[in-house]
Design an enzyme around this catalytic site. Structure first.
Site, mmCIF file in Angstrom:
data_model
loop_
_atom_site.group_PDB
_atom_site.id
_atom_site.type_symbol
_atom_site.label_atom_id
_atom_site.label_comp_id
_atom_site.label_asym_id
_atom_site.label_seq_id
_atom_site.Cartn_x
_atom_site.Cartn_y
_atom_site.Cartn_z
ATOM 1 N N LYS A 15 41.606 43.333 42.188
ATOM 2 C CA LYS A 15 41.248 41.926 42.028
ATOM 3 C C LYS A 15 42.497 41.052 41.955
ATOM 4 C CE LYS A 15 40.927 39.600 38.388
ATOM 5 N NZ LYS A 15 40.702 39.085 37.022
ATOM 6 N N ASP A 20 35.786 38.913 40.550
ATOM 7 C CA ASP A 20 35.867 38.913 39.084
ATOM 8 C C ASP A 20 34.444 38.886 38.526
ATOM 9 O OD1 ASP A 20 34.933 36.349 39.467
ATOM 10 O OD2 ASP A 20 36.550 35.353 38.376
#
Length: 217
Positions: A121, A139
């Site tokens: 991420k 996320d």
């Protein structure tokens, strides 16, 4: 599950709702962005920005984080969750940047994930925001919104969510979509109190319809 046409319609509506969707972590260069995103794990962007306002005046390059003791760095980020572990990671990634990359943040995602505390991420955020490489960082907001709307399946892993979004959305829209999904999840389709009754996407949202039915009963 939403079809391709519906998914892209959803993205367009989010763009109309949040035309200025962007990365809200304050930074002046790729290195500061890496630090900010690493600090943001399980923490709000607002708190990270409050901490980095003074942190980035004291520490401007990898060498600076290694010039102080671990304890001093921990004190400087103490108000952030998991500060002890994050301080260790920041020092370790600073050392690795100096040892392997001449102190510069690599532009390749596969290289970025080698840095301590940098997962997929974080790497996606950095390549997208700092270097303009199309990417979708998943996320909690992106995952929640994608599953509620029916873009992805409830049981999908974070990686499966990312791959599904990449498959259903044109590559040139990946980065914009990432920010739109985050803003939509952060300010509208919240975890606890999603604004279903005023949502322009309600007719396409499987979760929203269920929630509205429960309200009527």
């Amino acid at each position: 599950m939403l079809n391709l046409k519906q998914v892209n319609e959803v993205v367009e509506v989010m763009g109309e709702m949040f035309p200025d969707a962007h990365c809200e972590l304050n930074h002046r260069n790729p290195f500061e962005l890496v630090i900010a995103v690493a600090l943001s794990a399980q923490c709000t962007d607002a708190l990270v920005n409050k901490v980095t306002k003074t942190l980035f005046e004291k520490y401007k390059k990898p060498e600076d984080y290694l010039a102080v003791t671990l304890e001093e760095l921990q004190q400087d980020i103490r108000s952030i969750g998991l500060f002890r572990n994050k301080a260790k990671n920041i020092r370790s990634l600073s050392q690795l940047l100096l040892d392997e990359y001449d102190g510069e943040v690599p532009q390749d995602r596969d290289e970025l994930v080698k840095l301590p505390g940098v997962g997929r991420k974080t790497a996606n955020v950095v390549v997208s925001v700092a270097f303009g490489v199309p990417a979708i960082a998943v996320d909690t907001h992106v995952e929640r919104v994608s599953k509620r709307l029916g873009i992805c399946k409830w049981k999908d892993s974070v990686l499966e969510v990312e791959k599904t979004l990449m498959k259903k959305i044109p590559m040139d829209k990946w980065s914009d979509t990432h920010h739109r999904l985050i803003f939509f999840g952060r300010y509208h389709c919240k975890a606890q109190n999603p604004q279903c009754d005023s949502c322009p996407l309600l007719e396409m949202c499987r979760e929203g319809k269920k929630r509205m039915k429960r309200k009527v009963k």
